[in-house]
Design an enzyme around this catalytic site. Sequence first.
Site, PDB file in Angstrom:
ATOM      1  N   MET A 170      57.144  27.207  60.073  1.00 28.93           N
ATOM      2  CA  MET A 170      56.799  25.903  59.639  1.00 28.93           C
ATOM      3  C   MET A 170      57.181  25.039  61.013  1.00 28.93           C
ATOM      4  O   MET A 170      58.269  25.187  61.738  1.00 28.93           O
ATOM      5  CB  MET A 170      57.667  25.398  58.732  1.00 28.93           C
ATOM      6  CG  MET A 170      57.590  26.113  57.277  1.00 28.93           C
ATOM      7  SD  MET A 170      58.896  26.028  56.162  1.00 28.93           S
ATOM      8  CE  MET A 170      58.556  26.935  54.817  1.00 28.93           C
ATOM      9  N   MET A 187      48.802  29.411  47.596  1.00 27.67           N
ATOM     10  CA  MET A 187      49.900  28.708  47.369  1.00 27.67           C
ATOM     11  C   MET A 187      50.304  28.225  45.880  1.00 27.67           C
ATOM     12  O   MET A 187      49.392  27.569  45.560  1.00 27.67           O
ATOM     13  CB  MET A 187      50.066  27.586  48.345  1.00 27.67           C
ATOM     14  CG  MET A 187      50.381  27.801  49.641  1.00 27.67           C
ATOM     15  SD  MET A 187      51.647  28.964  50.169  1.00 27.67           S
ATOM     16  CE  MET A 187      53.117  28.248  49.516  1.00 27.67           C
ATOM     17  N   HIS A 245      57.101  38.802  54.729  1.00 26.45           N
ATOM     18  CA  HIS A 245      56.440  37.571  54.872  1.00 26.45           C
ATOM     19  C   HIS A 245      57.333  36.590  55.621  1.00 26.45           C
ATOM     20  O   HIS A 245      58.545  36.411  55.327  1.00 26.45           O
ATOM     21  CB  HIS A 245      56.366  37.125  53.349  1.00 26.45           C
ATOM     22  CG  HIS A 245      55.407  35.890  53.277  1.00 26.45           C
ATOM     23  ND1 HIS A 245      54.238  35.775  53.046  1.00 26.45           N
ATOM     24  CD2 HIS A 245      55.955  34.398  53.230  1.00 26.45           C
ATOM     25  CE1 HIS A 245      53.717  34.585  53.241  1.00 26.45           C
ATOM     26  NE2 HIS A 245      54.769  33.746  53.307  1.00 26.45           N
ATOM     27  N   HIS A 256      52.874  33.746  58.007  1.00 20.61           N
ATOM     28  CA  HIS A 256      52.272  32.780  57.256  1.00 20.61           C
ATOM     29  C   HIS A 256      52.428  31.204  58.172  1.00 20.61           C
ATOM     30  O   HIS A 256      53.530  30.915  58.086  1.00 20.61           O
ATOM     31  CB  HIS A 256      53.123  32.610  55.808  1.00 20.61           C
ATOM     32  CG  HIS A 256      52.443  31.481  55.065  1.00 20.61           C
ATOM     33  ND1 HIS A 256      53.163  30.835  53.947  1.00 20.61           N
ATOM     34  CD2 HIS A 256      51.260  30.419  55.167  1.00 20.61           C
ATOM     35  CE1 HIS A 256      52.459  29.921  53.473  1.00 20.61           C
ATOM     36  NE2 HIS A 256      51.331  29.545  54.123  1.00 20.61           N
ATOM     37  N   MET A 294      52.339  27.602  58.717  1.00 18.51           N
ATOM     38  CA  MET A 294      52.477  26.159  58.010  1.00 18.51           C
ATOM     39  C   MET A 294      52.337  25.342  59.371  1.00 18.51           C
ATOM     40  O   MET A 294      53.622  24.643  59.458  1.00 18.51           O
ATOM     41  CB  MET A 294      53.328  26.124  56.997  1.00 18.51           C
ATOM     42  CG  MET A 294      52.946  26.880  55.759  1.00 18.51           C
ATOM     43  SD  MET A 294      54.497  27.067  54.908  1.00 18.51           S
ATOM     44  CE  MET A 294      55.128  28.638  55.778  1.00 18.51           C
ATOM     45  N   ASP A 338      52.002  32.870  46.750  1.00 18.67           N
ATOM     46  CA  ASP A 338      53.067  32.598  47.360  1.00 18.67           C
ATOM     47  C   ASP A 338      54.020  31.265  46.775  1.00 18.67           C
ATOM     48  O   ASP A 338      53.170  30.356  46.721  1.00 18.67           O
ATOM     49  CB  ASP A 338      52.825  32.398  48.850  1.00 18.67           C
ATOM     50  CG  ASP A 338      54.179  31.905  49.611  1.00 18.67           C
ATOM     51  OD1 ASP A 338      55.309  32.212  49.059  1.00 18.67           O
ATOM     52  OD2 ASP A 338      53.907  31.774  50.813  1.00 18.67           O
ATOM     53  N   SER A 380      59.946  37.074  51.383  1.00 19.67           N
ATOM     54  CA  SER A 380      60.025  36.129  52.355  1.00 19.67           C
ATOM     55  C   SER A 380      61.180  35.820  52.897  1.00 19.67           C
ATOM     56  O   SER A 380      62.293  35.419  52.316  1.00 19.67           O
ATOM     57  CB  SER A 380      59.571  34.905  51.549  1.00 19.67           C
ATOM     58  OG  SER A 380      59.535  33.723  52.293  1.00 19.67           O
ATOM     59  N   ASP A 420      57.516  33.134  57.294  1.00 17.07           N
ATOM     60  CA  ASP A 420      57.099  31.716  57.129  1.00 17.07           C
ATOM     61  C   ASP A 420      57.438  30.713  58.476  1.00 17.07           C
ATOM     62  O   ASP A 420      58.432  30.511  58.782  1.00 17.07           O
ATOM     63  CB  ASP A 420      57.934  31.150  55.834  1.00 17.07           C
ATOM     64  CG  ASP A 420      57.478  31.442  54.712  1.00 17.07           C
ATOM     65  OD1 ASP A 420      56.031  31.458  54.361  1.00 17.07           O
ATOM     66  OD2 ASP A 420      58.359  31.978  53.719  1.00 17.07           O
TER      67      ASP A 420
HETATM   68  C1  DX5 Z   1      57.083  28.051  51.045  1.00 11.79           C
HETATM   69  C2  DX5 Z   1      56.728  29.293  51.629  1.00 11.79           C
HETATM   70  C3  DX5 Z   1      57.153  30.516  50.825  1.00 11.79           C
HETATM   71  C4  DX5 Z   1      58.478  30.401  50.200  1.00 11.79           C
HETATM   72  C5  DX5 Z   1      58.565  31.242  48.943  1.00 11.79           C
HETATM   73  O1  DX5 Z   1      56.418  27.159  52.009  1.00 11.79           O
HETATM   74  O2  DX5 Z   1      55.602  29.723  52.213  1.00 11.79           O
HETATM   75  O3  DX5 Z   1      56.835  31.852  51.436  1.00 11.79           O
HETATM   76  O4  DX5 Z   1      59.407  30.925  51.249  1.00 11.79           O
HETATM   77  O5  DX5 Z   1      59.875  31.316  48.549  1.00 11.79           O
HETATM   78  P1  DX5 Z   1      60.217  31.407  46.726  1.00 11.79           P
HETATM   79  O6  DX5 Z   1      59.724  32.641  46.408  1.00 11.79           O
HETATM   80  O7  DX5 Z   1      61.768  31.210  46.984  1.00 11.79           O
HETATM   81  O8  DX5 Z   1      59.305  30.402  46.222  1.00 11.79           O
HETATM   82 ZN    ZN Z   2      54.830  31.727  52.685  1.00 11.58          ZN
END
Ligand code: DX5
Ligand code: ZN
Length: 225
Positions: free
Chosen positions: A36, A136, A32, A65, A67, A174, A7, A34
């Site tokens: 947000m 999650m 990955h 991903h 969010m 994740d 990620s 993310d």
């Molecule tokens: C959290 C993200 C994850 C996060 C994972 O909202 O969706 O992908 O970056 O990071 P670690 O592995 O550090 O928990």
């Molecule tokens: Zn994620």
Amino acid sequence: MIKIAPSILSADFSKLGEDILKTKDAGAEYLHIDVMDGVFVPNISFGAPVYKCIRKLTDQFFDVHLMIVDPIRYIDAFAKAGADGITIHHEACSDQIETLEYIRSKGCRPAISIKPKTDPYVLEGYLPYVDMILIMSVEPGFGGQSFIPSAIDSTRVAAELVKASGRDIDIEVDGGLSAANVGLVTSVGANVIVAGSAIFGAQNISAAVKEIRDNGENEYRRLLK
Ligand code: DX5
Ligand code: ZN
């Protein structure tokens, strides 16, 4: 065989390209990504323009991903920027199936995600429409949090539902995963492993990818026996 999805949320953005190439050289099949919006989760990360730039660096599978609320508004932009798979949240909209079908129509693999407190049996209704389920194992929003153990049961339920459906659907987990605990989820059926801080926070990115894969794979093989 399991797949590793570093990620980039936990990467040092001043040397993002360099570190991504290290994960590629270490054999991480996915990246990955993310996204947000500060509404669905209490944090803002980055959008399509950022990963469009890294698209030309690597042929790793771009596992985006989302969010964000009402993700259908941005599927065109995310697909165009080079996403291979797009995950939306069950909790983020009311037109989930329409959104998943739209993702597929754009040539991307659709996936659905649930937060740690969501009943995993809601996943049943999505099985005809998705190529991946994302469980999650932290509350979404931040990297570097601790793994929530209830995700193990959710992963087990997801694996049973997938098996009963007869469809070929990946199960990704994740949040808070590392070489020390990855076996907890691969032993119950997870085959795509997201890791942010455990990879980008490591002294040796390549060794971290390898250790997570080896430990995860060991338990996964035992499950298949
Ligand atoms: C959290 C993200 C994850 C996060 C994972 O909202 O969706 O992908 O970056 O990071 P670690 O592995 O550090 O928990
Ligand atoms: Zn994620």
